[in-house]
Design a protein around this motif. Structure first.
Motif, short mmCIF file in Angstrom:
data_model
loop_
_atom_site.label_atom_id
_atom_site.label_comp_id
_atom_site.label_asym_id
_atom_site.label_seq_id
_atom_site.Cartn_x
_atom_site.Cartn_y
_atom_site.Cartn_z
N UNK A 39 0.81 -1.21 0.00
CA UNK A 39 0.00 0.00 0.00
C UNK A 39 0.85 1.27 0.00
N UNK A 40 2.18 1.13 -0.12
CA UNK A 40 3.09 2.27 -0.16
C UNK A 40 3.92 2.18 -1.44
N UNK A 41 3.98 3.24 -2.21
CA UNK A 41 4.80 3.23 -3.41
C UNK A 41 6.29 3.12 -3.06
N UNK A 42 7.06 2.53 -3.95
CA UNK A 42 8.52 2.58 -3.81
C UNK A 42 9.05 3.88 -4.41
N UNK A 43 8.15 4.63 -5.05
CA UNK A 43 8.45 5.92 -5.68
C UNK A 43 9.34 5.74 -6.91
N UNK A 44 9.89 6.83 -7.41
CA UNK A 44 10.71 6.78 -8.60
C UNK A 44 11.43 8.10 -8.79
N UNK A 45 12.31 8.17 -9.76
CA UNK A 45 12.52 7.08 -10.70
C UNK A 45 13.52 6.04 -10.22
N UNK A 46 14.08 6.24 -9.04
CA UNK A 46 15.04 5.27 -8.49
C UNK A 46 14.36 4.36 -7.48
N UNK A 47 13.15 3.89 -7.84
CA UNK A 47 12.39 3.06 -6.90
C UNK A 47 13.06 1.74 -6.61
N UNK A 48 13.72 1.16 -7.61
CA UNK A 48 14.45 -0.09 -7.37
C UNK A 48 15.58 0.10 -6.39
N UNK A 49 16.28 1.24 -6.51
CA UNK A 49 17.38 1.53 -5.59
C UNK A 49 16.86 1.74 -4.17
N UNK A 50 15.75 2.47 -4.03
CA UNK A 50 15.18 2.68 -2.70
C UNK A 50 14.75 1.39 -2.05
N UNK A 51 14.13 0.51 -2.84
CA UNK A 51 13.62 -0.76 -2.29
C UNK A 51 14.76 -1.68 -1.87
N UNK A 52 15.80 -1.81 -2.69
CA UNK A 52 16.87 -2.75 -2.34
C UNK A 52 17.67 -2.25 -1.15
N UNK A 53 17.82 -0.94 -1.01
CA UNK A 53 18.54 -0.41 0.16
C UNK A 53 17.71 -0.59 1.42
N UNK A 54 16.41 -0.35 1.34
CA UNK A 54 15.54 -0.58 2.50
C UNK A 54 15.57 -2.04 2.92
N UNK B 225 18.10 -3.92 2.51
CA UNK B 225 19.53 -4.17 2.79
C UNK B 225 20.08 -5.28 1.89
N UNK B 226 19.54 -5.35 0.66
CA UNK B 226 20.17 -6.18 -0.35
C UNK B 226 21.33 -5.45 -0.98
N UNK B 227 21.46 -4.20 -0.63
CA UNK B 227 22.58 -3.33 -1.00
C UNK B 227 22.62 -2.22 0.02
N UNK B 228 23.81 -1.84 0.43
CA UNK B 228 23.93 -0.72 1.38
C UNK B 228 24.07 0.60 0.64
N UNK B 229 24.50 0.51 -0.62
CA UNK B 229 24.66 1.69 -1.47
C UNK B 229 23.89 1.45 -2.75
N UNK B 230 22.91 2.31 -3.04
CA UNK B 230 22.19 2.24 -4.29
C UNK B 230 22.45 3.51 -5.09
N UNK B 231 23.34 3.41 -6.08
CA UNK B 231 23.63 4.59 -6.89
C UNK B 231 22.40 4.93 -7.73
N UNK B 232 22.06 6.22 -7.75
CA UNK B 232 20.81 6.66 -8.37
C UNK B 232 21.02 8.00 -9.05
N UNK B 233 19.95 8.54 -9.64
CA UNK B 233 20.00 9.85 -10.27
C UNK B 233 18.79 10.66 -9.84
N UNK B 234 18.90 12.00 -10.03
CA UNK B 234 17.84 12.89 -9.55
C UNK B 234 17.77 14.11 -10.46
#
Length: 539
Positions: free
Chosen positions: A198-213, A215-224
């Motif tokens: 019921x909560x969006x992962x948002x975007x456009x770096x939603x995959x990065x946000x989800x994997x860091x939350x 802890x499948x990765x401690x660093x998710x390189x993204x863009x803004x």
């Protein structure tokens, strides 16, 4: 039409599934919050759970560089946890665990021979957004037209991270267009927030946000370019920073605009989504200390400074805007904690707020979405629901005259902001300008999906090109203790969002950490991190 996009999507999804070892495949339970899955699924050993769950990146690197953990065992642990994260949230596009583990072995051999790490990131697995090219790997960015076309050259940021000892092992999911705040595309599908469906992962770096939350990765390189680091970090309860343009190397990334458009107008920038402030600082500082301007023309000459310790209270400008509970109360409580810690707070405005949003939107629309539409047409792809609901594309393209006008206005808004910032010296006790701005990150908690909306607290700092970071300040342990409010629906799209909420709106947010945003002047990331560290002590 050469080939149906659905066939390409099926082949890409199968390729991704085949990259996960069969012994790591699991059944996803019918539960809303999936964050405990690594502990219950049986794939990770106790030591691997400790490696992936106990440390931030700085703490983990201390263990690796002391020889207490090998790069290989760290990478293997994060490969396993990333595999679980993918099955739970659909956060990945490309999986290449074999390449990551091979590089980890190479780093361990170097360490065994020399007794030294190759760089400050030696042995650290790093996930990268799908738009960041890695030689030999697709950068499909969720489009059939880019699928099964391995890149011939890595992006400048990937080359630098690898030179510092970072290990690439997965790429993270993005939305079609990369200009919407919900991560959904026709090739890989939609990213699920690990806290709740019921909560969006948002975007456009939603995959990065989800994997860091997760802890499948401690660093998710993204863009803004319009919140694509800060909004996913906020929506997934973690940390993220958008630096100024020119701070991080941006050469050779894949995008949705004609080549060259990414280098003008409101500039897209790279930055990390992380689990801690010091991890974000480690990444930005380490990259800047490689002097990227020597090889990347998108970077400006701006060496990382060594700042003296700050022996005075912070001077903070507080921007209060329209917010909804519990954001209103959480932000107010944090402000009072900062005040009680002895820091000076003055009320300021986000001047030209609506005009800044309009300026950003005008830049985003300059090609009318023609490039996106033409790429979709090649394989019969429709625009996704997220793109249609956002209302950006397709649209009437701008002219060269429009572009010049937008650029002129952007510079004038930047100049007005600098003048306004300097004039805050007239409000502070010592007659000096404020150090940072403090504001809510978003007006409300993340909803089931998010249209772009009119969120000036996010878009303004892309136009102003100011460093901006979001970080959690309060965790909702007991939803019953909070009031939950959201913007009232005013159109059909908002009504659709309303229908996707949980029956009890507060329940999905149990355990969710709510963030705030801080901002400093252009290219003063080091000062922003210094102030951020001081504010952490308030917590």
């Amino acid at each position: 039409m050469i080939e149906d996009y659905k066939k390409i999507a099926a082949a890409k999804r199968q390729q991704r599934l085949d990259a996960i070892p069969k012994e790591w495949l699991i059944e996803i339970p019918d539960e809303d919050n999936l964050l405990s899955l690594p502990e219950t699924c049986g794939v990770l050993s106790e030591k691997e759970l400790e490696i992936t769950g106990k440390y931030d990146a700085v703490g983990l690197l201390e263990k690796v560089h002391a020889g207490e953990l090998s790069a290989y065992e760290v990478t293997l642990a994060f490969c396993k946890r990333a595999a679980i994260a993918q099955q739970a949230t659909n956060c990945l596009t490309e999986i290449f665990f074999d390449k990551g583990l091979e590089r980890a072995k190479e780093l361990d051999a170097i360490f065994a021979k020399t007794g030294k790490p190759v760089g400050p990131l030696h042995g650290l697995p790093i996930s990268v957004k799908d738009s960041m090219n890695i030689k030999g790997i697709d950068s499909s960015i969720g489009m059939a037209s880019n699928s099964f076309k391995p890149e011939k050259e890595s992006s400048a940021i990937v080359v630098m991270l690898e030179s510092l000892g970072g290990i690439m092992y997965v790429k993270t999911n993005v939305p079609q267009s990369m200009m919407v705040l919900d991560t959904q595309n026709n090739i890989f599908g939609r990213v699920r927030n690990p806290y709740s469906k019921h909560i969006t992962s948002a975007g456009s770096s939603g995959g990065a946000g989800a994997i860091v939350a997760f802890r499948g990765s401690l660093i998710g390189m993204a863009t803004d370019i319009g919140g694509s680091i800060r909004v996913p970090a906020y929506a997934n309860g973690v940390t993220g920073i958008k630096p100024s343009s020119g701070r991080m190397p941006y050469h050779n990334l894949k995008g949705y605009w004609p080549e060259g458009e990414e280098y003008c107008g409101v500039l897209c920038v790279e930055g990390p989504i992380t689990v801690s402030r010091r991890d974000a600082e480690l990444i930005v500082r380490s990259v800047v200390q490689t002097e990227p301007w020597i090889n990347d023309p998108t970077c400006v000459y701006s060496p990382w400074p060594t700042l003296p310790a700050l022996d005075r209270p912070l001077r903070i400008g507080v921007v209060s805007s329209k917010t909804y509970e519990p954001v209103t109360s959480i932000f107010a409580r944090f402000v009072e904690k900062v005040r009680a810690a002895g820091h000076e707070l003055i009320d300021i405005e986000l001047i030209n707020a609506n005009a800044l949003c309009d300026n950003a939107s005008d830049f985003y629309k300059i090609d009318g979405g023609e490039f996106l539409v033409s790429e979709c047409e090649r394989f019969g792809e429709p625009l996704t629901e997220a793109v249609r609901d956002a209302g950006l594309y397709p649209c009437t393209p701008g002219t060269l005259k429009d572009f010049f006008k937008n650029q002129y206005e952007r510079v004038e808004y930047q100049r007005a902001w600098l003048k306004y910032w300097a004039e805050t010296a007239g409000k502070t006790k010592d007659g000096e300008p404020i150090d940072i701005v403090l504001s809510p990150t978003m007006p409300a908690l993340p909803r089931p999906t998010e249209p772009i909306g009119d969120n000036a607290n996010i878009l303004a700092y892309n136009v102003l090109d100011a460093p901006a970071a979001t970080f959690p300040v309060e965790t909702i342990e007991d939803p019953a203790a909070y009031t939950f409010e959201f913007p009232a629906p005013t159109n059909e799209i908002e009504q659709k969002i309303e229908s996707q909420f949980a029956v009890d709106r507060g329940v999905p947010y149990k355990g969710f950490s709510v963030g705030v945003q801080i901002i400093s002047p252009r290219l003063t990331e080091a000062k922003l991190f210094q102030a951020w560290e001081i504010l952490e002590k308030v917590l």
